[in-house]
Design a protein around this motif. Structure first.
Motif, PDB file in Angstrom:
ATOM      1  N   ASN A  33      -8.304   6.654 -13.135  1.00 48.54           N
ATOM      2  CA  ASN A  33      -7.897   6.228 -14.478  1.00 48.54           C
ATOM      3  C   ASN A  33      -6.549   5.510 -14.401  1.00 48.54           C
ATOM      4  N   VAL A  34      -6.509   4.466 -13.569  1.00 50.35           N
ATOM      5  CA  VAL A  34      -5.259   3.770 -13.253  1.00 50.35           C
ATOM      6  C   VAL A  34      -5.458   2.268 -13.400  1.00 50.35           C
ATOM      7  N   ARG A  35      -4.504   1.618 -14.034  1.00 52.80           N
ATOM      8  CA  ARG A  35      -4.466   0.162 -14.120  1.00 52.80           C
ATOM      9  C   ARG A  35      -3.246  -0.322 -13.344  1.00 52.80           C
ATOM     10  N   TRP A  36      -3.471  -1.234 -12.398  1.00 51.13           N
ATOM     11  CA  TRP A  36      -2.401  -1.835 -11.603  1.00 51.13           C
ATOM     12  C   TRP A  36      -2.123  -3.222 -12.183  1.00 51.13           C
ATOM     13  N   GLN A  37      -0.975  -3.373 -12.844  1.00 52.18           N
ATOM     14  CA  GLN A  37      -0.628  -4.646 -13.470  1.00 52.18           C
ATOM     15  C   GLN A  37       0.519  -5.277 -12.674  1.00 52.18           C
ATOM     16  N   PHE A  38       0.196  -6.306 -11.907  1.00 53.16           N
ATOM     17  CA  PHE A  38       1.194  -6.970 -11.065  1.00 53.16           C
ATOM     18  C   PHE A  38       2.045  -7.916 -11.904  1.00 53.16           C
ATOM     19  N   VAL A  39       3.352  -7.907 -11.621  1.00 53.10           N
ATOM     20  CA  VAL A  39       4.298  -8.799 -12.296  1.00 53.10           C
ATOM     21  C   VAL A  39       5.038  -9.590 -11.218  1.00 53.10           C
ATOM     22  N   PRO A  40       4.473 -10.717 -10.779  1.00 51.53           N
ATOM     23  CA  PRO A  40       5.115 -11.511  -9.741  1.00 51.53           C
ATOM     24  C   PRO A  40       6.327 -12.282 -10.271  1.00 51.53           C
ATOM     25  N   PHE A  41       7.431 -12.201  -9.521  1.00 53.94           N
ATOM     26  CA  PHE A  41       8.576 -13.084  -9.711  1.00 53.94           C
ATOM     27  C   PHE A  41       8.437 -14.191  -8.669  1.00 53.94           C
ATOM     28  N   GLY A  42       8.617 -15.440  -9.053  1.00 59.38           N
ATOM     29  CA  GLY A  42       8.589 -16.514  -8.067  1.00 59.38           C
ATOM     30  C   GLY A  42       7.468 -17.504  -8.296  1.00 59.38           C
ATOM     31  N   GLU A  43       7.240 -18.343  -7.268  1.00 62.45           N
ATOM     32  CA  GLU A  43       6.255 -19.413  -7.368  1.00 62.45           C
ATOM     33  C   GLU A  43       4.832 -18.856  -7.319  1.00 62.45           C
ATOM     34  N   ALA A  44       3.967 -19.380  -8.167  1.00 64.75           N
ATOM     35  CA  ALA A  44       2.615 -18.855  -8.322  1.00 64.75           C
ATOM     36  C   ALA A  44       1.795 -18.950  -7.046  1.00 64.75           C
ATOM     37  N   GLU A  45       2.004 -19.996  -6.244  1.00 68.55           N
ATOM     38  CA  GLU A  45       1.156 -20.179  -5.064  1.00 68.55           C
ATOM     39  C   GLU A  45       1.350 -19.089  -4.022  1.00 68.55           C
ATOM     40  N   ARG A 104       0.794  -1.224   0.000  1.00 64.89           N
ATOM     41  CA  ARG A 104       0.000   0.000   0.000  1.00 64.89           C
ATOM     42  C   ARG A 104       0.833   1.285   0.000  1.00 64.89           C
ATOM     43  N   PRO A 105       1.910   1.397   0.793  1.00 67.62           N
ATOM     44  CA  PRO A 105       2.674   2.655   0.736  1.00 67.62           C
ATOM     45  C   PRO A 105       3.169   2.981  -0.674  1.00 67.62           C
ATOM     46  N   ALA A 106       3.559   1.951  -1.425  1.00 70.11           N
ATOM     47  CA  ALA A 106       4.030   2.185  -2.795  1.00 70.11           C
ATOM     48  C   ALA A 106       2.886   2.642  -3.687  1.00 70.11           C
ATOM     49  N   VAL A 114       2.558   6.216  -5.841  1.00 65.10           N
ATOM     50  CA  VAL A 114       2.333   6.278  -7.286  1.00 65.10           C
ATOM     51  C   VAL A 114       1.089   7.095  -7.605  1.00 65.10           C
ATOM     52  N   LEU A 115       0.016   6.852  -6.873  1.00 62.97           N
ATOM     53  CA  LEU A 115      -1.220   7.588  -7.143  1.00 62.97           C
ATOM     54  C   LEU A 115      -1.025   9.083  -6.901  1.00 62.97           C
ATOM     55  N   ALA A 116      -0.294   9.448  -5.851  1.00 62.17           N
ATOM     56  CA  ALA A 116      -0.025  10.864  -5.587  1.00 62.17           C
ATOM     57  C   ALA A 116       0.781  11.482  -6.728  1.00 62.17           C
ATOM     58  N   HIS A 117       1.781  10.749  -7.226  1.00 59.84           N
ATOM     59  CA  HIS A 117       2.587  11.246  -8.346  1.00 59.84           C
ATOM     60  C   HIS A 117       1.719  11.432  -9.583  1.00 59.84           C
ATOM     61  N   TYR A 118       0.894  10.446  -9.884  1.00 64.80           N
ATOM     62  CA  TYR A 118       0.041  10.522 -11.068  1.00 64.80           C
ATOM     63  C   TYR A 118      -0.936  11.687 -10.969  1.00 64.80           C
ATOM     64  N   ARG A 119      -1.543  11.879  -9.817  1.00 62.61           N
ATOM     65  CA  ARG A 119      -2.528  12.952  -9.663  1.00 62.61           C
ATOM     66  C   ARG A 119      -1.916  14.338  -9.847  1.00 62.61           C
ATOM     67  N   SER A 120      -0.615  14.449  -9.647  1.00 66.52           N
ATOM     68  CA  SER A 120       0.044  15.751  -9.806  1.00 66.52           C
ATOM     69  C   SER A 120       0.680  15.918 -11.189  1.00 66.52           C
ATOM     70  N   SER A 121       0.488  14.936 -12.062  1.00 60.59           N
ATOM     71  CA  SER A 121       1.176  14.935 -13.354  1.00 60.59           C
ATOM     72  C   SER A 121       0.359  15.588 -14.457  1.00 60.59           C
ATOM     73  N   ARG A 122       1.047  15.931 -15.538  1.00 60.00           N
ATOM     74  CA  ARG A 122       0.372  16.452 -16.724  1.00 60.00           C
ATOM     75  C   ARG A 122      -0.512  15.390 -17.368  1.00 60.00           C
ATOM     76  N   ALA A 123      -0.084  14.133 -17.279  1.00 61.10           N
ATOM     77  CA  ALA A 123      -0.886  13.048 -17.850  1.00 61.10           C
ATOM     78  C   ALA A 123      -2.261  12.997 -17.209  1.00 61.10           C
ATOM     79  N   TYR A 124      -2.312  13.175 -15.900  1.00 61.09           N
ATOM     80  CA  TYR A 124      -3.594  13.159 -15.179  1.00 61.09           C
ATOM     81  C   TYR A 124      -4.481  14.311 -15.641  1.00 61.09           C
ATOM     82  N   LYS A 125      -3.888  15.478 -15.792  1.00 58.39           N
ATOM     83  CA  LYS A 125      -4.652  16.652 -16.219  1.00 58.39           C
ATOM     84  C   LYS A 125      -5.183  16.498 -17.641  1.00 58.39           C
TER      85      LYS A 125
END
Length: 239
Positions: free
Chosen positions: A187-199, A138-140, A144-155
């Motif tokens: 307007n955010v997509r969170w795409q997780f990329v796990p390294f390691g065992e699926a379980e 969650r802290p990460a 990210v959301l704070a950075h995006y909300r302050s960006s030109r892309a968000y505007k």
């Protein structure tokens, strides 16, 4: 997520990538193929990369897996955003802050990795951050959301595509789920990329519709660029 591009062209041309970052040409071409085949070439997004820096990630930093992922995401971003850079952040128990040059410049949670200044950049940043810790998402995500909300892309209404790499389930799973639910209107997509065992990533199942999972297994270096992109681009809007 909406996309505002009507032309099915990349944000940064192959010629510019070749002139700035020739070592990324093959990745750029593989990303283009995946985008074209999935009818997503021409879409635009602000791409972010979030990297797990828990202690269990040590081998993935040492063998070059994390640097390679950064190069892959930078190459993908060249098709989606014309600024030639990807904001990158590192997290463990908390979000790491990254020092910047100059006495009056405050540390920041995300730093840009740029075409032409990308080689070895992940190791350089990683080595500057000190002790590795646990795994709290969650802290990460908040950073990210704070950075995006302050960006030109968000505007401009450009969506954010957040590639969230990790090698373990979060210690703050309830808080993570609550946060993801709370961002479904963003307007955010969170795409997780796990390294390691699926379980180890059962916590990522059943998450809200603004999330996806692109697992790469225990040996990320063995996965081809094309296969990674095929798994990633499913989270992007169609062009």
């Amino acid at each position: 997520m909406a996309t505002h591009s009507l032309q099915k062209t990349s944000a940064i041309s192959l010629d510019k990538v070749a002139g700035t970052a020739p070592d990324l040409i093959d990745m750029y071409k593989d990303a283009e193929t995946s985008l074209r085949e999935s009818d997503r070439l021409g879409g635009r997004a602000a791409v972010y990369l979030v990297i797990d820096r828990s202690l269990s990630m040590t081998d993935f930093f040492n063998d070059g897996s994390v640097q390679r992922l950064s190069d892959q995401i930078l190459s993908l971003s060249a098709h989606l955003d014309d600024d030639g850079k990807v904001p990158v952040g590192f997290f463990s128990t908390e979000m790491h802050t990254i020092a910047r040059g100059g006495l009056l410049r405050r540390p920041q949670a995300l730093v840009d990795v740029k075409l032409g200044a990308h080689q070895g950049r992940i190791g350089q940043l990683h080595n500057s951050l000190g002790t590795m810790g646990g795994t709290r998402y969650r802290p990460a995500m908040e950073a990210v959301l704070a950075h995006y909300r302050s960006s030109r892309a968000y505007k401009r209404g450009t969506p954010a595509f957040v590639v969230f790499q990790t090698d373990g389930a979060p210690q703050d799973a309830p808080a993570t789920r609550d946060f993801l639910r709370s961002t479904q209107g963003e307007n955010v997509r969170w795409q997780f990329v796990p390294f390691g065992e699926a379980e180890a990533f059962g916590v990522l199942s059943g998450l809200p519709g603004n999330t996806g999972v692109s697992a790469v297994g225990s040996d990320p270096l063995a996965l081809s660029n094309a296969e990674l992109y095929n798994r990633l681009v499913s989270g992007l809007p169609r062009a």
